[in-house]
Design a protein around this motif. Structure first.
Motif, short mmCIF file in Angstrom:
data_model
loop_
_atom_site.label_atom_id
_atom_site.label_comp_id
_atom_site.label_asym_id
_atom_site.label_seq_id
_atom_site.Cartn_x
_atom_site.Cartn_y
_atom_site.Cartn_z
N MET B 319 0.91 -1.30 -0.22
CA MET B 319 0.02 -0.11 -0.02
C MET B 319 0.95 1.15 0.29
SD MET B 319 -3.42 -0.66 0.13
CE MET B 319 -4.62 -0.02 0.68
N ARG B 320 0.17 1.88 -0.32
CA ARG B 320 1.26 3.50 -0.89
C ARG B 320 -0.14 3.95 0.06
NH1 ARG B 320 5.36 5.52 -4.69
NH2 ARG B 320 4.83 3.08 -5.21
N PRO B 321 0.36 5.57 1.25
CA PRO B 321 -0.08 6.96 1.24
C PRO B 321 -0.31 7.36 -0.42
CG PRO B 321 1.76 6.81 2.14
CD PRO B 321 1.93 6.13 1.14
N VAL B 322 -1.39 7.95 -0.56
CA VAL B 322 -1.80 9.28 -1.53
C VAL B 322 -1.97 9.99 -1.41
CG1 VAL B 322 -2.05 7.22 -3.83
CG2 VAL B 322 -4.03 7.89 -1.93
N ALA B 323 -2.03 11.41 -2.00
CA ALA B 323 -3.30 13.03 -1.72
C ALA B 323 -3.03 14.00 -2.35
CB ALA B 323 -2.24 13.71 -0.06
N LYS B 324 -3.81 14.57 -2.82
CA LYS B 324 -3.53 15.85 -3.83
C LYS B 324 -2.92 16.87 -3.34
CE LYS B 324 -8.17 17.55 -3.09
NZ LYS B 324 -8.90 17.98 -3.64
N ARG B 325 -2.51 17.82 -4.32
CA ARG B 325 -1.17 18.93 -3.62
C ARG B 325 -2.91 19.71 -4.11
NH1 ARG B 325 3.28 16.77 -6.45
NH2 ARG B 325 3.55 14.82 -5.08
N SER B 326 -3.77 20.27 -4.09
CA SER B 326 -4.71 20.69 -4.49
C SER B 326 -4.55 22.49 -3.61
CB SER B 326 -6.45 20.58 -5.00
OG SER B 326 -6.16 19.25 -5.27
N THR B 327 -4.34 23.51 -4.04
CA THR B 327 -4.43 25.05 -3.31
C THR B 327 -5.57 24.96 -2.69
OG1 THR B 327 -3.82 25.77 -5.72
CG2 THR B 327 -3.43 27.21 -3.63
N GLY B 328 -4.90 25.02 -1.44
CA GLY B 328 -5.77 25.40 -0.21
C GLY B 328 -6.97 24.41 -0.20
N LYS B 329 -7.07 23.03 -0.46
CA LYS B 329 -8.00 21.93 -0.30
C LYS B 329 -6.87 20.61 0.59
CE LYS B 329 -11.77 23.04 -2.85
NZ LYS B 329 -12.36 22.69 -3.89
N PRO B 330 -5.67 21.04 1.71
CA PRO B 330 -4.51 20.52 2.04
C PRO B 330 -5.22 18.83 2.60
CG PRO B 330 -4.88 22.02 3.78
CD PRO B 330 -5.99 22.06 2.90
N SER B 331 -4.50 17.74 1.68
CA SER B 331 -4.95 16.09 2.79
C SER B 331 -4.47 16.17 3.16
CB SER B 331 -5.35 15.68 1.80
OG SER B 331 -5.24 15.46 0.49
N ARG B 332 -4.20 14.69 3.79
CA ARG B 332 -3.26 14.14 4.53
C ARG B 332 -2.75 12.81 3.76
NH1 ARG B 332 -3.85 17.84 8.37
NH2 ARG B 332 -1.70 19.08 8.85
N GLY B 333 -2.10 12.38 3.48
CA GLY B 333 -2.36 10.57 2.50
C GLY B 333 -2.09 9.76 4.25
N GLY B 334 -2.21 8.62 3.44
CA GLY B 334 -2.38 7.35 4.70
C GLY B 334 -3.04 7.64 5.53
N ARG B 335 -3.69 5.75 5.85
CA ARG B 335 -4.74 5.25 6.33
C ARG B 335 -4.85 6.15 8.17
NH1 ARG B 335 -6.88 2.43 10.21
NH2 ARG B 335 -8.92 0.70 9.64
N LYS B 336 -5.97 6.36 8.81
CA LYS B 336 -5.57 6.97 10.45
C LYS B 336 -5.61 6.43 11.32
CE LYS B 336 -4.43 11.15 7.05
NZ LYS B 336 -5.45 10.43 6.55
#
Lengths: 422, 422
Positions: B319-336
């Motif tokens: 498995m690989r953590p993923v997250a977009k890098r869109s401006t102003g909409k941060p998100s953190r990859g990986g299961r939490k």
């Protein structure tokens, strides 16, 4: 209420209920009637099955005679109302339900639920469509509202001029044209943006819309045109300062020879955000949250009020206008007739609400149409008719109606006492 | 997306989606998880019947292989989440959906629709219940929201502490206790208030609640006690300055010897209106519009984001953590993994969100419970359990959480990198 009215002998008195809004949401210029077609479906389906009756008896919500009465229930009265898509103003009698008290009072909650929701969405949607000035709009708010409300919202949005919806059930149930988008998750699923774009192009062809803001917009646009060629249908931008990004993307697309590739923008747009992009090189909008939540006014605040009732049972008993006198919640008794008054140029100048006998003048356009006659649905029409009607009703309003700025209703509501009425 | 992923061979990659809110509605101190039970019902019922598939093929929404795949669809993955009634904060991972990309992405809209609606209502309802300070509350907002949303709203309100609902379908479907009221129309239907009150008393007995503001409150209260005697259950006031009117009515009732008759108030109450009546002689509240529309926040703004996915097909692919890098909409990859940190007095002091391997400390209460395991529903519980859990979760929060004033979330969300995770 029903049980007590059945016992006291008042349940069979003729009654007239009217649906109206005491005021529009703060600053709004007009409201939009939507949901009428859904009201007709609900009235037709309004029956009590054995399971429901068993529940009502078990919980002692109703007594046995009331349960028996409900088992036979079907609405047998008349409903008139503003046709779907029509505009409305404070005190416009948008729906009039006539029947026995018992049958008319039973419809209150479902009628108000449908109209309060659908009118709220349509009243917001119409302003967004005005702001978009003819550019295509996708309704994509399903995930921000209750799963069934989402279907109704897509329907209401279409009435006001939205082009398509991402809600497939609205397509299936109401024939609203549907459209889809690819999400960031689709890009993130693949081994890089190139892999994702190629997968989408392989399946949907070069006419598809590629989402270009997952990582770096400039690089994504370059990759998109490289893979799809200059005939790429569209790109979608979902973040950042949409006007600024759209200008940059337009320049880049043109430089790459993709002069026909459209730019679609999404991301918490409301009517003001759409209007702010009027001068930007944007070819279409996707609107979600603000549409399905009525852009600050999630309910139309419509009420369902008894305005007249008979003095005794039977169809021939004389009718009497009634109104409560509660502080701060004025209401006017008597069944009302409504007309839109037009000036010599065909521009609307007043909402005329007449109690008693109406005497329409030459420039007065009657607003109420028969919807249900003696329990039979007579007002059904294709959804496209409501959409066309809304465009026409909007075109008839004075220019001030289309201002997004907060202000007074675009038309004054004038009450006329037409003398002794029904 | 599904068709393209099936063709590109990525549809069967393992995927982890998380549901969270980037922020609470402006000024709110906490959010309330509601709708989890409805999500489980929806996941269990999520199938594609022949009619639906025929529609999707006719409209060319999907190709034939995708239609065949959908015909066999049932969710076979795992869902964990915050138990219903729990409080949440910005970035709390309130639901985690794991499965193949194809099966998990299909659930996005229905999961978000349910949670965005129900959490919005519950988050408003909880503040109202806090403001009511234990006085009984009737949910009566059905007519102000979509007819199906109304049923879900009544359910969510009950989770937060509302006593009853006027929505009978919520009683039937979810076992929420029901209560009714008489409307002004019932009074207006009769030949005077006396006639109406007598009809209601004859049917419902002296324990009923009489509506006293149709004409003149003082006269109505006198008539009510005259007819029902001093054992009259309650009177309802629906207009005017509720605090002032309630005091006058209390005095009048006491003078008439009806010292046990309760006073119920209704009329566009929200949490602030309820709080303002804390010192008034009010014995119960009826709340409608503001509850079902989330008191200014009609959607919880929850999102459903891909946070991890496999590099290839099969259950064993890394498995690989993923997250977009869109401006102003941060998100953190990986299961939490999430825990509520409690101080030495058992008072919550932080929301701990761990990526990678969690290492809960002694004062950390784990927040996620199994809801669906390999496609089987394992998290079903009686609605009363969610109601009890909400009371306990609220009692654990610091006192500042219960302030109605606008402010920061009552707990900070702290991110911890727990090292290599799943």
């Amino acid at each position: 209420m029903l049980t007590a009215a059945l016992r006291s002998g008042t349940a069979e008195r003729r009654a007239v209920f009217e649906v109206f809004a005491r005021h529009l949401p703060a600053g709004r210029r007009y409201g939009v009637v939507a949901g009428t077609g859904r009201v007709l479906d609900a009235v037709e389906a309004f029956r009590f099955d054995a399971d429901t009756l068993a529940f009502l008896r078990e919980r002692d919500v109703v007594d046995e005679p009331t349960a028996e009465w409900l088992a036979d229930f079907r609405f047998s009265g008349d409903i008139h109302g503003y046709a779907e898509g029509e505009c409305y103003f404070p005190d416009s009698p948008i729906l009039t339900v006539e029947g026995t008290f018992a049958e008319a009072v039973l419809l209150e909650t479902v009628v108000l639920s449908i109209l309060n929701h659908d009118c709220a969405v349509a009243s917001a949607g119409s302003r967004m469509a005005v702001a978009a000035g003819g550019r295509p709009m996708i309704e994509m708010g399903s995930r921000r509202t209750h799963e069934h409300a989402a279907v109704a919202a897509a329907r209401a949005a279409y009435v006001t001029g939205f082009t398509t919806t991402s809600n497939l059930e609205a397509g299936r149930r109401y024939g609203v044209p549907t459209a889809g988008t690819a999400a960031h998750a689709f890009t993130l699923l693949h081994d890089g943006e190139r892999h994702a774009f190629q997968a989408q192009l392989d399946t949907l062809g070069e006419g598809t819309t590629l989402l270009v803001d997952t990582y770096d917009v400039e690089r994504a646009v370059r990759t998109a045109v490289e893979l799809a060629g200059p005939s790429l249908g569209a790109v979608r931008i979902d973040s950042g300062d949409l006007g600024v990004v759209a200008r940059r993307v337009r320049e880049q697309l043109d430089e790459l020879g993709a002069t026909g590739t459209r730019i679609m923008v999404t991301g918490d747009l409301d009517e003001y955000g759409i209007a702010a992009l009027a001068a930007a090189p944007v070819d279409g909008y996707g609107v979600g949250t603000s549409l399905v939540t009525g852009s600050g006014a999630p309910t139309a605040s419509l009420v369902y009020k008894l305005v007249a009732r008979a003095d005794g049972p039977g169809a021939d008993a004389p009718m009497r206008p009634v109104a409560k006198r509660s502080t701060g919640k004025p209401s006017r008794g008597g069944r009302k007739t409504a007309m839109r008054r037009l000036d010599g140029h065909g521009v609307a100048c007043a909402e005329i609400v007449v109690t008693g006998e109406p005497r329409p003048g030459g420039g007065d356009r009657p607003l109420q149409v028969p919807l249900v006659a003696k329990g039979e649905i007579v007002g059904r029409e294709p959804l496209a008719a409501a959409r066309d009607r809304h465009a026409a009703a909007l075109a008839e309003l004075p220019a001030t109606a289309l201002q997004l700025s907060r202000g007074e209703p675009a038309l004054p509501t004038e009450f006329v006492d037409g003398g002794p009425g029904r």
